[in-house]
Write an enzyme that holds these catalytic residues in place. Structure first.
Site, short mmCIF file in Angstrom:
data_model
loop_
_atom_site.label_atom_id
_atom_site.label_comp_id
_atom_site.label_asym_id
_atom_site.label_seq_id
_atom_site.Cartn_x
_atom_site.Cartn_y
_atom_site.Cartn_z
N ASP A 4 -13.35 -7.71 -26.10
CA ASP A 4 -13.38 -6.94 -27.34
C ASP A 4 -12.03 -6.21 -27.45
O ASP A 4 -11.78 -5.23 -26.76
CB ASP A 4 -14.55 -5.95 -27.28
CG ASP A 4 -14.56 -5.00 -28.47
OD1 ASP A 4 -13.61 -5.02 -29.27
OD2 ASP A 4 -15.53 -4.22 -28.58
N HIS B 207 -18.78 -0.63 -26.77
CA HIS B 207 -19.20 -0.26 -28.12
C HIS B 207 -20.49 -1.04 -28.44
O HIS B 207 -20.67 -2.15 -27.96
CB HIS B 207 -18.07 -0.69 -29.07
CG HIS B 207 -18.21 -0.24 -30.49
ND1 HIS B 207 -19.08 -0.85 -31.38
CD2 HIS B 207 -17.59 0.75 -31.19
CE1 HIS B 207 -18.96 -0.26 -32.56
NE2 HIS B 207 -18.07 0.71 -32.48
N LYS C 95 -8.19 -1.71 -37.72
CA LYS C 95 -7.72 -0.82 -36.66
C LYS C 95 -6.27 -1.12 -36.28
O LYS C 95 -5.69 -0.45 -35.44
CB LYS C 95 -8.62 -0.95 -35.43
CG LYS C 95 -10.03 -0.42 -35.69
CD LYS C 95 -10.79 -0.27 -34.43
CE LYS C 95 -12.28 -0.35 -34.63
NZ LYS C 95 -12.90 0.96 -34.86
N GLN D 156 -9.88 -2.06 -29.81
CA GLN D 156 -9.01 -0.92 -29.50
C GLN D 156 -7.74 -1.35 -28.77
O GLN D 156 -6.71 -0.68 -28.89
CB GLN D 156 -9.76 0.11 -28.64
CG GLN D 156 -10.95 0.77 -29.34
CD GLN D 156 -10.55 1.66 -30.51
OE1 GLN D 156 -9.40 2.06 -30.64
NE2 GLN D 156 -11.51 1.95 -31.37
N CYS E 125 -20.68 5.13 -31.49
CA CYS E 125 -21.31 3.81 -31.28
C CYS E 125 -21.35 3.42 -29.81
O CYS E 125 -21.18 2.24 -29.47
CB CYS E 125 -20.63 2.71 -32.10
SG CYS E 125 -20.62 3.03 -33.85
C1 LIG Z 1 -14.19 -1.07 -28.87
C2 LIG Z 1 -14.75 -1.39 -30.23
N1 LIG Z 1 -15.45 -2.51 -30.41
C3 LIG Z 1 -15.95 -2.85 -31.60
C4 LIG Z 1 -15.78 -2.07 -32.71
C5 LIG Z 1 -16.39 -2.50 -34.01
O1 LIG Z 1 -15.41 -2.86 -34.92
P1 LIG Z 1 -15.77 -3.20 -36.42
O2 LIG Z 1 -16.59 -2.05 -36.92
O3 LIG Z 1 -14.46 -3.30 -37.10
O4 LIG Z 1 -16.54 -4.48 -36.45
C6 LIG Z 1 -15.05 -0.88 -32.58
C7 LIG Z 1 -14.82 0.00 -33.74
O5 LIG Z 1 -15.50 0.92 -34.09
C8 LIG Z 1 -14.54 -0.53 -31.31
O6 LIG Z 1 -13.86 0.61 -31.14
#
Ligand SMILES: Cc1ncc(COP(=O)(O)O)c(C=O)c1O
Lengths: 130, 416
Positions: free
Chosen positions: B208, B131, B234, B211, B373
């Site tokens: 990270d 992401h 999430k 998910q 993203c």
């Molecule tokens: C794998 C992953 N990393 C990071 C994020 C970013 O999370 P947040 O927008 O809650 O900071 C997301 C969510 O969109 C994600 O799916």
């Protein structure tokens, strides 16, 4: 319901677009992208000596709304003076589509219009085009 | 504190009853089929009530007021911190840092660790399924420090190609940033193995968990990792709150990322010293009710047997796989069921993902369309956008049918 945004005329412009392709010698061309969804539109214009758009072509990739809007826009602007296109408002573009777009889909519907705006304003100031 | 872990039997109808938004019509009267949990999960009533409880009965600032409300709210926030610690198996509660979310957590490490310790010639190991939140901070830290980015190649079915690991993980690798589960491909990455290999080269590893943490128990000591980050929203909790977990030694060596109140020990005219963990990384007033709400969300999921939840989510995913594969013109991205979690990204020939999402919405089916993203990944897939259905614990097999029917409907509108 947003079902009505995929009305016959939108799908027709999407499937059989008006002037999708390239001009051999465009006066100017510009390309922009909707970063959220990756829609791409490139507009190519032929502008004659009296500062009217004599031919408008587009090329692009993306959703039906963005592509149909480009097709509809090309059809509309041929024969129009650049000065008139400078005054064209976003709402006029949306009205041309004849379908109600939610805020998020307006970005798709207005992408070609945004490219056109860049072109017509650059035309006056005579800046080189990318 | 935490209710006894994993005791209730898992029944999706009962779970759905816990989520008010799933038990009311959409504003236009339609029934919601929510297949966008990967973007953000819905909230159970106990989380909503917890937020209300904080704001109604003991809201005030934490660690500040010498008064009844200040004591009450601080106890709740610190209780939530302990819930998180236990949930991820961290050794000490001071290592649990409340942040604004995954993005904020990663930036704290990319600034506080990477910009302090990376030198020209050092390497950071990434891959294109990350992401943007776990990509751009490292890219920018590399630009700022003169370090180099390397990338673990992907296999054709969207897994990390570990046969290539020895080429890209070298003695110069100082940091590995990797997602526990891809938010597009659904791929579940072999974190334990990556951590062992990274450590063998003297590199640190950040996972990270945005998910992966919502879909199965995580134990940071078991995994052998150095940093874990995830978001409250999430995991059925509030937005605006997230977690940075790191080993104490590393957090202590890092610089703070944001400066201001709460994070200081002493402030002089020309210099300052930093508070002990976790305060050093919690500058300013934190999202107070949200932190408490995150604790409630974790306690909510802890009442279910994680194996049963996982089995349910994979049953949904398997059914989606089966139904979608039967529809001509549908392409599913990512690996087979044995290597993925409950996310299914796909395209339908002749219908752009945006149009799919719009037409699905006509039937109350909420999915996500776009690049999610992950622009480098979509470049790699050679697709400007994909459509994504993601399942949470509350989704049903009937909702997977609704997904397949929505695809057929969209194809019909587009005369495909
Ligand atoms: C794998 C992953 N990393 C990071 C994020 C970013 O999370 P947040 O927008 O809650 O900071 C997301 C969510 O969109 C994600 O799916």
């Amino acid at each position: 319901m947003t079902e009505d945004i995929y009305q016959e005329h939108i799908l027709e412009h999407f499937e059989s677009p008006y002037h999708k392709g390239h001009l051999a010698h465009p006066t100017c061309c510009h390309r922009d992208k909707n970063p959220l969804c990756g829609d791409v539109i490139e507009l190519q214009l032929k502008i004659d000596a009296s500062d009217c758009v004599s031919e408008a072509y587009f090329d692009g990739k993306g959703c039906a709304i963005s592509q149909a809007a480009a097709s509809i826009l090309c059809e509309q602007i041929e024969g129009k003076p650049v000065a008139e296109l400078k005054d064209m408002q976003a709402q006029q573009m949306l009205d041309l589509l004849h379908v109600p777009l939610t805020a998020s889909r307006q970005k798709c519907g207005l992408l070609a219009f945004k490219v056109l705006k860049t072109l017509v304003y650059a035309h006056e100031t005579d800046e080189p085009q990318v | 504190m935490a209710t006894s872990v994993g005791t209730s039997k898992f029944e999706v109808a009962a779970v759905r009853n816990d989520f008010p938004i799933l038990n009311q019509p959409l504003p236009n009267g339609q029934t919601l089929v929510y297949l966008d949990t990967g973007a953000s999960a819905q909230k159970p009533l106990c989380v909503i009530e917890k937020l209300t409880e904080v704001l109604t009965h003991y809201y005030s600032n934490t660690h500040r007021g010498i008064h009844t409300l200040g004591d009450l709210v601080t106890t709740e926030v610190e209780g939530a911190r302990e819930t998180v610690r236990e949930f991820i198996g961290a050794p000490v509660v001071e290592e649990i840092i409340f942040t604004g979310g995954t993005t904020a957590s990663i930036n704290a490490v990319a600034y506080g660790w990477a910009r302090k310790f990376l030198k020209p010639g050092d390497e950071v190991l990434l891959n294109v399924m990350e992401h943007h939140a776990n990509f751009v901070p490292w890219q920018q830290a590399a630009i700022a420090t003169g370090a180099t980015l390397r990338f673990i190649p992907l296999t054709s079915d969207g897994q990390l190609d570990l046969t290539q690991l020895d080429t890209v993980l070298t003695d110069r690798t100082k940091f590995v940033a990797v997602t526990g589960m891809s938010n597009v491909l659904g791929t579940i990455n072999p974190i334990r193995e990556l951590a062992a290999k990274a450590h063998a080269k003297g590199a640190l590893i950040l996972v990270d968990g945005a998910q992966s943490v919502p879909h199965g128990p995580v134990n940071v000591r078991d995994l052998g990792i150095d940093f874990l980050v995830f978001s409250g929203h999430k995991i059925y909790g509030p937005s605006g709150i997230g977690i940075l977990w790191g080993k104490s030694k590393l957090l202590e060596a890092m610089d703070p990322f944001q400066f201001g109140g709460n994070m200081i020990r002493e402030v002089f005219l020309e210099s300052s010293t930093w508070a002990d963990l976790p305060g050093k990384f919690e500058a300013g007033t934190m999202p107070i009710a949200e932190a408490v709400g995150l604790g409630a969300a974790i306690q909510y999921i802890q009442q279910f047997d994680p194996q049963a939840v996982h089995a349910h989510e994979m049953e949904l995913t398997a059914k989606a796989f089966q139904l979608l594969q039967e529809i001509p013109g549908v392409t599913i991205y990512g690996p087979g069921l044995e290597h993925r979690g409950s996310i299914v990204s796909f395209t339908v020939e002749g219908v752009h993902p945006h149009d799919l999402a719009d037409l699905f919405n006509n039937r109350g089916v909420a999915i996500r369309a776009g690049h999610h993203c992950t622009m480098p990944l979509h470049e790699h897939l050679n697709q400007p956008a994909t459509a994504r259905a993601s399942f949470g614990m509350y989704n049903t097999l009937e909702e997977v049918d609704a997904l397949a029917e929505a695809i057929l409907y969209a194809k019909k509108v587009f005369r495909r």
